[in-house]
Design an enzyme around this catalytic site. Sequence first.
Site, PDB file in Angstrom:
ATOM      1  N   ALA A 102       0.797  -1.229   0.000  1.00 38.61           N
ATOM      2  CA  ALA A 102       0.000   0.000   0.000  1.00 38.61           C
ATOM      3  C   ALA A 102       0.829   1.278   0.000  1.00 38.61           C
ATOM      4  O   ALA A 102       0.291   2.361  -0.258  1.00 38.61           O
ATOM      5  CB  ALA A 102      -0.939   0.009   1.212  1.00 38.61           C
ATOM      6  N   ALA A 103       2.130   1.185   0.286  1.00 37.12           N
ATOM      7  CA  ALA A 103       2.959   2.390   0.315  1.00 37.12           C
ATOM      8  C   ALA A 103       3.647   2.662  -1.009  1.00 37.12           C
ATOM      9  O   ALA A 103       4.370   3.643  -1.150  1.00 37.12           O
ATOM     10  CB  ALA A 103       4.009   2.281   1.423  1.00 37.12           C
ATOM     11  N   ARG A 174       8.467  -1.402 -13.257  1.00 27.43           N
ATOM     12  CA  ARG A 174       9.344  -1.453 -14.428  1.00 27.43           C
ATOM     13  C   ARG A 174      10.102  -0.147 -14.590  1.00 27.43           C
ATOM     14  O   ARG A 174       9.603   0.925 -14.298  1.00 27.43           O
ATOM     15  CB  ARG A 174       8.523  -1.711 -15.700  1.00 27.43           C
ATOM     16  CG  ARG A 174       8.232  -3.146 -15.955  1.00 27.43           C
ATOM     17  CD  ARG A 174       7.994  -3.403 -17.434  1.00 27.43           C
ATOM     18  NE  ARG A 174       6.811  -2.708 -17.937  1.00 27.43           N
ATOM     19  CZ  ARG A 174       6.596  -2.459 -19.223  1.00 27.43           C
ATOM     20  NH1 ARG A 174       7.481  -2.832 -20.116  1.00 27.43           N
ATOM     21  NH2 ARG A 174       5.501  -1.859 -19.611  1.00 27.43           N
ATOM     22  N   ARG A 180       8.282  -6.918 -18.520  1.00 31.98           N
ATOM     23  CA  ARG A 180       7.623  -7.494 -17.350  1.00 31.98           C
ATOM     24  C   ARG A 180       8.356  -8.755 -16.897  1.00 31.98           C
ATOM     25  O   ARG A 180       8.380  -9.089 -15.713  1.00 31.98           O
ATOM     26  CB  ARG A 180       6.158  -7.799 -17.674  1.00 31.98           C
ATOM     27  CG  ARG A 180       5.266  -6.575 -17.756  1.00 31.98           C
ATOM     28  CD  ARG A 180       3.840  -6.952 -18.106  1.00 31.98           C
ATOM     29  NE  ARG A 180       2.936  -5.813 -18.053  1.00 31.98           N
ATOM     30  CZ  ARG A 180       2.755  -4.954 -19.040  1.00 31.98           C
ATOM     31  NH1 ARG A 180       3.450  -5.110 -20.156  1.00 31.98           N
ATOM     32  NH2 ARG A 180       1.911  -3.956 -18.923  1.00 31.98           N
ATOM     33  N   ASN A 187       9.630 -10.181  -8.123  1.00 24.37           N
ATOM     34  CA  ASN A 187       8.204 -10.167  -7.812  1.00 24.37           C
ATOM     35  C   ASN A 187       7.607 -11.551  -7.595  1.00 24.37           C
ATOM     36  O   ASN A 187       6.635 -11.702  -6.850  1.00 24.37           O
ATOM     37  CB  ASN A 187       7.437  -9.430  -8.910  1.00 24.37           C
ATOM     38  CG  ASN A 187       7.707  -7.935  -8.885  1.00 24.37           C
ATOM     39  OD1 ASN A 187       8.372  -7.434  -7.986  1.00 24.37           O
ATOM     40  ND2 ASN A 187       7.195  -7.218  -9.863  1.00 24.37           N
ATOM     41  N   ASP A 243      -5.734  -3.010 -19.508  1.00 29.81           N
ATOM     42  CA  ASP A 243      -5.741  -3.207 -20.960  1.00 29.81           C
ATOM     43  C   ASP A 243      -7.083  -2.795 -21.554  1.00 29.81           C
ATOM     44  O   ASP A 243      -7.152  -2.214 -22.638  1.00 29.81           O
ATOM     45  CB  ASP A 243      -5.439  -4.671 -21.300  1.00 29.81           C
ATOM     46  CG  ASP A 243      -4.088  -5.116 -20.778  1.00 29.81           C
ATOM     47  OD1 ASP A 243      -3.149  -4.294 -20.783  1.00 29.81           O
ATOM     48  OD2 ASP A 243      -3.964  -6.280 -20.349  1.00 29.81           O
ATOM     49  N   HIS A 270      -1.427 -10.427 -20.166  1.00 26.74           N
ATOM     50  CA  HIS A 270      -1.243  -9.045 -19.713  1.00 26.74           C
ATOM     51  C   HIS A 270       0.189  -8.584 -19.956  1.00 26.74           C
ATOM     52  O   HIS A 270       0.815  -7.980 -19.105  1.00 26.74           O
ATOM     53  CB  HIS A 270      -1.607  -8.935 -18.231  1.00 26.74           C
ATOM     54  CG  HIS A 270      -1.559  -7.531 -17.685  1.00 26.74           C
ATOM     55  ND1 HIS A 270      -2.270  -6.491 -18.243  1.00 26.74           N
ATOM     56  CD2 HIS A 270      -0.881  -7.001 -16.639  1.00 26.74           C
ATOM     57  CE1 HIS A 270      -2.033  -5.391 -17.554  1.00 26.74           C
ATOM     58  NE2 HIS A 270      -1.192  -5.664 -16.579  1.00 26.74           N
TER      59      HIS A 270
END
Length: 413
Positions: A102-103, A174, A180, A187, A243, A270
């Site tokens: 959330a930050a 990115r 990605r 990630n 998208d 995606h």
Amino acid sequence: MAATSAATFSIGTNCSLGHKAASFQQTKPCALRFNSQNLLKSSFNGLKATTSFNCETETSFSGKETAKALRASFARKAHKDAQVVQSQFQPQASYKVAVLGAAGGIGQPLALLIKMSPLVSSLHLYDIANVKGVAADLSHCNTPSEVLDFTGAAELPSSLKGVDVVVIPAGVPRKPGMTRDDLFNINAGIVRNLIEAVADNCPDAFIHIISNPVNSTVPIAAEVLKQKGVYNPKKLFGVSTLDVVRANTFVAQKKNLKLIDVDVPVVGGHAGITILPLLSKTKPSVSLTDEEVEQLTVRIQNAGTEVVEAKAGAGSATLSMAYAAARFVESSLRALDGDGDVYECSYVASDLTELPFFASRVKLGRNGIEAFIPSDLQGLTEYEQKALEALKPELKASIEKGVAFANKQTATA
């Protein structure tokens, strides 16, 4: 879709109204206005309702198909409520949403947009650092939901207790020159650890994966949930809404259409060529030359890179991603709240193709995915059919990469 130019702004949709009777007072109202796309608008002065309502067609998170359903539903509610004298209507904020990460660049604007939803009773903000300030800031917004902050791995379980929807934008963004896939090694581990906590603390929640590469992180999440014995494919979503938002925007700009009217289904995955906008399925129907189809398709596929390069090292598509994710969160909350007309494109476990995961339009309900829309993949143009076949090997490789990562981590453990 573009934001409204009206003086008020919100992302609430199809809210339920409480039935608290009280003496009617003739005070100046702070209006709740409902547009034709199930968009609840409320000013920053609060979510107090007026005694009159009107329908608008300016902007929305949702698709146009919900308009008639909203008008009919709201008309019935308004007729019933008119029989009782009331001074205030309060949206029933009854769902807990957790934002993990959330930050961050996506997490902060996303948390703000979710805070504005009248369906949220409690907003749990988690991050490894710097989340207390974000929570303090958001807590000053006079919308119904309380804001709670959780910092570090020790507080992660508490952030997930009793949560209905979990949104995961955590991870590194990115940078110029990165794909990605370059984000995978960092990630992938972050998503794995967070999903383990979700499985242990709120296994029945809707899970929204934003962390890239989504084509791989969603399969990772699925494998972790399987290993924990709590996998429900109907409640695991890769958020590919951006998208759709981009496709709608670019087509509207190209053909000088009102944004609110445009809906383009986007299927596949995606990332890059796995993103396939079905321009032939655009509503309302548009006439596009072969050159325009190719230009629009390529721009939609490379839109993330367009933002990364424009920001010149200062970030990625954080604001548009937050907007798109908030739209998907709101759709999920509407579905949980009983709205029977909620459709979104999402990257999910699917049998529409031979691939185990595939992005397509789905109908959402209280238990997650209620139905797929196979007609979207029927009657494609030659260009779209070739593009569909071309994306499959790349998407398949990304899925297998995610599954292999999750299984390798289990074997190592």
